[in-house]
Design a protein around this motif. Structure first.
Motif, PDB file in Angstrom:
ATOM      1  N   HIS A   1       0.811  -1.221   0.000  1.00  0.00           N
ATOM      2  CA  HIS A   1       0.000   0.000   0.000  1.00  0.00           C
ATOM      3  C   HIS A   1       0.846   1.273   0.000  1.00  0.00           C
ATOM      4  CE1 HIS A   1      -3.599  -2.440   0.736  1.00  0.00           C
ATOM      5  NE2 HIS A   1      -2.881  -3.089   1.632  1.00  0.00           N
ATOM      6  N   TYR A   2       1.751   1.375  -0.965  1.00  0.00           N
ATOM      7  CA  TYR A   2       2.493   2.624  -1.126  1.00  0.00           C
ATOM      8  C   TYR A   2       2.720   2.909  -2.601  1.00  0.00           C
ATOM      9  CZ  TYR A   2       6.826  -0.036  -1.967  1.00  0.00           C
ATOM     10  OH  TYR A   2       7.771  -0.876  -2.468  1.00  0.00           O
ATOM     11  N   VAL A   3       2.966   4.192  -2.899  1.00  0.00           N
ATOM     12  CA  VAL A   3       3.251   4.653  -4.253  1.00  0.00           C
ATOM     13  C   VAL A   3       4.629   5.308  -4.236  1.00  0.00           C
ATOM     14  CG1 VAL A   3       2.557   6.165  -6.150  1.00  0.00           C
ATOM     15  CG2 VAL A   3       0.816   5.017  -4.754  1.00  0.00           C
ATOM     16  N   GLU A   4       5.421   5.021  -5.261  1.00  0.00           N
ATOM     17  CA  GLU A   4       6.804   5.494  -5.340  1.00  0.00           C
ATOM     18  C   GLU A   4       6.948   6.358  -6.588  1.00  0.00           C
ATOM     19  OE1 GLU A   4      11.165   3.249  -5.053  1.00  0.00           O
ATOM     20  OE2 GLU A   4       9.318   2.108  -5.422  1.00  0.00           O
ATOM     21  N   ASN A   5       7.586   7.499  -6.448  1.00  0.00           N
ATOM     22  CA  ASN A   5       7.755   8.409  -7.577  1.00  0.00           C
ATOM     23  C   ASN A   5       9.162   8.984  -7.585  1.00  0.00           C
ATOM     24  OD1 ASN A   5       7.447  11.521  -8.602  1.00  0.00           O
ATOM     25  ND2 ASN A   5       6.183  10.120  -9.780  1.00  0.00           N
ATOM     26  N   LEU A   6       9.781   8.958  -8.759  1.00  0.00           N
ATOM     27  CA  LEU A   6      11.109   9.530  -8.960  1.00  0.00           C
ATOM     28  C   LEU A   6      10.998  10.569 -10.064  1.00  0.00           C
ATOM     29  CD1 LEU A   6      14.162   9.575  -8.461  1.00  0.00           C
ATOM     30  CD2 LEU A   6      14.370   7.612  -9.994  1.00  0.00           C
ATOM     31  N   GLN A   7      11.510  11.769  -9.826  1.00  0.00           N
ATOM     32  CA  GLN A   7      11.217  12.875 -10.739  1.00  0.00           C
ATOM     33  C   GLN A   7      12.413  13.821 -10.892  1.00  0.00           C
ATOM     34  OE1 GLN A   7       8.175  16.039  -9.618  1.00  0.00           O
ATOM     35  NE2 GLN A   7       7.032  14.904 -11.154  1.00  0.00           N
TER      36      GLN A   7
ATOM     37  N   ASN B   1       4.661   7.519  -0.741  1.00  0.00           N
ATOM     38  CA  ASN B   1       3.434   7.784   0.017  1.00  0.00           C
ATOM     39  C   ASN B   1       2.732   6.465   0.288  1.00  0.00           C
ATOM     40  OD1 ASN B   1       2.972  10.880   0.054  1.00  0.00           O
ATOM     41  ND2 ASN B   1       3.538  10.453  -2.064  1.00  0.00           N
ATOM     42  N   GLY B   2       2.318   6.254   1.548  1.00  0.00           N
ATOM     43  CA  GLY B   2       1.652   5.014   1.889  1.00  0.00           C
ATOM     44  C   GLY B   2       0.592   5.184   2.952  1.00  0.00           C
ATOM     45  N   THR B   3      -0.158   4.119   3.181  1.00  0.00           N
ATOM     46  CA  THR B   3      -1.252   4.150   4.160  1.00  0.00           C
ATOM     47  C   THR B   3      -1.144   3.040   5.198  1.00  0.00           C
ATOM     48  OG1 THR B   3      -2.638   2.809   2.687  1.00  0.00           O
ATOM     49  CG2 THR B   3      -2.832   5.204   2.503  1.00  0.00           C
ATOM     50  N   LYS B   4      -0.076   2.269   5.138  1.00  0.00           N
ATOM     51  CA  LYS B   4       0.057   1.110   6.020  1.00  0.00           C
ATOM     52  C   LYS B   4       1.483   1.086   6.564  1.00  0.00           C
ATOM     53  CE  LYS B   4      -0.290  -3.977   5.762  1.00  0.00           C
ATOM     54  NZ  LYS B   4      -0.586  -5.102   4.832  1.00  0.00           N
ATOM     55  N   TRP B   5       1.644   0.674   7.838  1.00  0.00           N
ATOM     56  CA  TRP B   5       2.977   0.580   8.410  1.00  0.00           C
ATOM     57  C   TRP B   5       3.083  -0.639   9.317  1.00  0.00           C
ATOM     58  CZ3 TRP B   5       6.960   3.383   6.766  1.00  0.00           C
ATOM     59  CH2 TRP B   5       8.179   3.236   7.452  1.00  0.00           C
ATOM     60  N   ASN B   6       4.009  -1.518   9.004  1.00  0.00           N
ATOM     61  CA  ASN B   6       4.321  -2.681   9.830  1.00  0.00           C
ATOM     62  C   ASN B   6       5.780  -3.040   9.570  1.00  0.00           C
ATOM     63  OD1 ASN B   6       4.355  -4.060   7.341  1.00  0.00           O
ATOM     64  ND2 ASN B   6       2.199  -4.642   7.549  1.00  0.00           N
TER      65      ASN B   6
ATOM     66  N   ASP C   1      25.550  13.721  -2.012  1.00  0.00           N
ATOM     67  CA  ASP C   1      25.773  13.929  -0.583  1.00  0.00           C
ATOM     68  C   ASP C   1      25.087  15.175  -0.032  1.00  0.00           C
ATOM     69  OD1 ASP C   1      27.280  15.754  -1.907  1.00  0.00           O
ATOM     70  OD2 ASP C   1      29.160  15.323  -0.871  1.00  0.00           O
ATOM     71  N   SER C   2      24.207  15.782  -0.803  1.00  0.00           N
ATOM     72  CA  SER C   2      23.537  16.998  -0.325  1.00  0.00           C
ATOM     73  C   SER C   2      22.019  16.827  -0.344  1.00  0.00           C
ATOM     74  CB  SER C   2      23.940  18.201  -1.184  1.00  0.00           C
ATOM     75  OG  SER C   2      23.612  17.976  -2.548  1.00  0.00           O
ATOM     76  N   THR C   3      21.568  15.626  -0.027  1.00  0.00           N
ATOM     77  CA  THR C   3      20.149  15.308  -0.075  1.00  0.00           C
ATOM     78  C   THR C   3      19.425  15.823   1.155  1.00  0.00           C
ATOM     79  OG1 THR C   3      20.779  13.267  -1.199  1.00  0.00           O
ATOM     80  CG2 THR C   3      18.504  13.451  -0.480  1.00  0.00           C
ATOM     81  N   THR C   4      18.239  16.387   0.944  1.00  0.00           N
ATOM     82  CA  THR C   4      17.375  16.819   2.035  1.00  0.00           C
ATOM     83  C   THR C   4      16.196  15.864   2.133  1.00  0.00           C
ATOM     84  OG1 THR C   4      17.972  19.128   1.632  1.00  0.00           O
ATOM     85  CG2 THR C   4      16.030  18.710   2.976  1.00  0.00           C
ATOM     86  N   PHE C   5      15.964  15.305   3.327  1.00  0.00           N
ATOM     87  CA  PHE C   5      14.858  14.376   3.545  1.00  0.00           C
ATOM     88  C   PHE C   5      13.766  15.035   4.380  1.00  0.00           C
ATOM     89  CE2 PHE C   5      18.132  11.318   2.498  1.00  0.00           C
ATOM     90  CZ  PHE C   5      17.440  10.315   1.843  1.00  0.00           C
ATOM     91  N   PHE C   6      12.509  14.742   4.023  1.00  0.00           N
ATOM     92  CA  PHE C   6      11.355  15.192   4.788  1.00  0.00           C
ATOM     93  C   PHE C   6      10.453  13.978   5.013  1.00  0.00           C
ATOM     94  CE2 PHE C   6      12.769  18.661   2.082  1.00  0.00           C
ATOM     95  CZ  PHE C   6      12.909  19.703   2.976  1.00  0.00           C
ATOM     96  N   SER C   7      10.076  13.735   6.250  1.00  0.00           N
ATOM     97  CA  SER C   7       9.211  12.604   6.586  1.00  0.00           C
ATOM     98  C   SER C   7       7.970  13.106   7.305  1.00  0.00           C
ATOM     99  CB  SER C   7       9.952  11.606   7.480  1.00  0.00           C
ATOM    100  OG  SER C   7      11.123  11.126   6.859  1.00  0.00           O
ATOM    101  N   CYS C   8       6.821  12.502   6.999  1.00  0.00           N
ATOM    102  CA  CYS C   8       5.565  12.900   7.645  1.00  0.00           C
ATOM    103  C   CYS C   8       4.710  11.676   7.924  1.00  0.00           C
ATOM    104  CB  CYS C   8       4.763  13.853   6.753  1.00  0.00           C
ATOM    105  SG  CYS C   8       5.378  15.544   6.683  1.00  0.00           S
ATOM    106  N   ILE C   9       3.977  11.721   9.013  1.00  0.00           N
ATOM    107  CA  ILE C   9       2.904  10.765   9.262  1.00  0.00           C
ATOM    108  C   ILE C   9       1.656  11.548   9.649  1.00  0.00           C
ATOM    109  CG2 ILE C   9       4.480   8.945  10.006  1.00  0.00           C
ATOM    110  CD1 ILE C   9       3.489   9.442  12.875  1.00  0.00           C
ATOM    111  N   LYS C  10       0.503  10.971   9.365  1.00  0.00           N
ATOM    112  CA  LYS C  10      -0.757  11.585   9.780  1.00  0.00           C
ATOM    113  C   LYS C  10      -1.674  10.508  10.330  1.00  0.00           C
ATOM    114  CE  LYS C  10      -2.708  11.437   5.086  1.00  0.00           C
ATOM    115  NZ  LYS C  10      -3.324  12.250   3.998  1.00  0.00           N
ATOM    116  N   GLY C  11      -2.608  10.944  11.176  1.00  0.00           N
ATOM    117  CA  GLY C  11      -3.518   9.990  11.783  1.00  0.00           C
ATOM    118  C   GLY C  11      -4.636  10.703  12.512  1.00  0.00           C
ATOM    119  N   GLU C  12      -5.345   9.948  13.330  1.00  0.00           N
ATOM    120  CA  GLU C  12      -6.470  10.524  14.052  1.00  0.00           C
ATOM    121  C   GLU C  12      -6.648   9.824  15.388  1.00  0.00           C
ATOM    122  OE1 GLU C  12      -9.632   9.989  11.277  1.00  0.00           O
ATOM    123  OE2 GLU C  12     -10.025   7.921  11.904  1.00  0.00           O
ATOM    124  N   PHE C  13      -7.281  10.528  16.299  1.00  0.00           N
ATOM    125  CA  PHE C  13      -7.610   9.998  17.611  1.00  0.00           C
ATOM    126  C   PHE C  13      -9.113   9.749  17.677  1.00  0.00           C
ATOM    127  CE2 PHE C  13      -4.036  12.951  18.230  1.00  0.00           C
ATOM    128  CZ  PHE C  13      -3.077  12.048  18.683  1.00  0.00           C
TER     129      PHE C  13
END
Length: 250
Positions: A105-111, A131-136, A157-169
């Motif tokens: 359940h993820y999509v991979e894109n290289l651009q 981008n994905g919707t499942k984590w295990n 060697d000059s890569t910038t990484f950004f990581s995000c998760i979202k959810g609900e209570f």
């Protein structure tokens, strides 16, 4: 005396083992990648509904259209599972490769995005996105392998990484949103650097020892952002967490 010495040795040994276990746990946290750290911390704090990883690097100076087309051909051979497209107009060229995994359940894109300037001078960037919707554990290992791959084969060697998760209570939360956001900060052993609080929304800029990519501000360095919003319709609270910043809409 010998008996007391034996007691001291036993106590020292147990203390050493205890410290070593703490060190190993801390080392595991600090050397893990951001997406997994966030999911591990938040897995008992609501339901994760999505995650994303962005990696970006500026194109080196002196690139030509021919160079980028040759890079596209190289990627086609290296990543044949991707569906590749190229779009060119008067001032921009975009090369994209996309593939999805329906099992994990993820999509991979290289651009590649290149702005075409006068005299064939090119400025732009390479971007890798997941981008994905499942984590295990299976997804974790797959994404970790991909991070190692793109570091070794796509970026320098000059890569910038950004990581995000979202959810609900759940709608059964009996805490105000400010208190809930503080609990999340505490879960990351974080220090609030900046905050914005409204009636049904709060946004926090935080420094956590769990993450290493700091951004400097007048108020001090930070490496994560947290946003919570209450939804009056279904009585749920949604959260988004990003390192070092949130890169998805909230």
């Amino acid at each position: 005396m010998v008996k007391n010495f034996g007691i001291y040795v036993t106590v020292f040994t147990l203390l050493f083992v205890f410290i070593l276990n703490i060190f190993e746990k801390e080392a595991k946290v600090t050397t893990d990648f951001d997406l997994n750290i966030m999911n591990e911390v938040m897995k008992h704090n609501g339901q994760m509904t999505g995650w994303s990883l962005f990696a970006r690097e500026e194109l080196p100076d002196g690139q030509t259209i021919h160079d980028l087309e040759m890079l596209m051909e190289k990627w086609k051979k290296r990543f044949p599972q991707f569906l590749w497209t190229k779009k060119v107009n008067s001032d921009r060229m975009t090369i994209s490769g996309t593939v999805s995994d329906n099992t994990l359940h993820y999509v991979e894109n290289l651009q590649i995005v290149a702005n075409l300037k006068e005299q064939n001078i090119i400025q732009g960037f390479i971007m890798y996105e997941l981008n994905g919707t499942k984590w295990n554990n299976e997804v974790k290992n797959e994404i970790h392998g991909k991070i190692e791959l793109i570091l070794g084969e796509i970026f320098q060697d000059s890569t910038t990484f950004f990581s995000c998760i979202k959810g609900e209570f759940d709608g059964n939360i009996d805490e105000v949103i400010v208190k809930k956001s503080q609990k999340i900060v505490d879960s990351f052993n974080g220090e609030i650097i900046e905050k914005l609080e409204e009636k049904n929304f709060t946004s926090l800029t935080v420094h956590s020892p769990f993450f290493s990519h700091d951004i400097q501000t007048e108020n001090g360095p930070f490496n994560m952002q947290i946003a919570l919003r209450e939804n009056g319709i279904d009585n749920k609270t949604t959260y988004i967490i990003g390192t070092p910043i949130i890169t998805i809409e909230y």
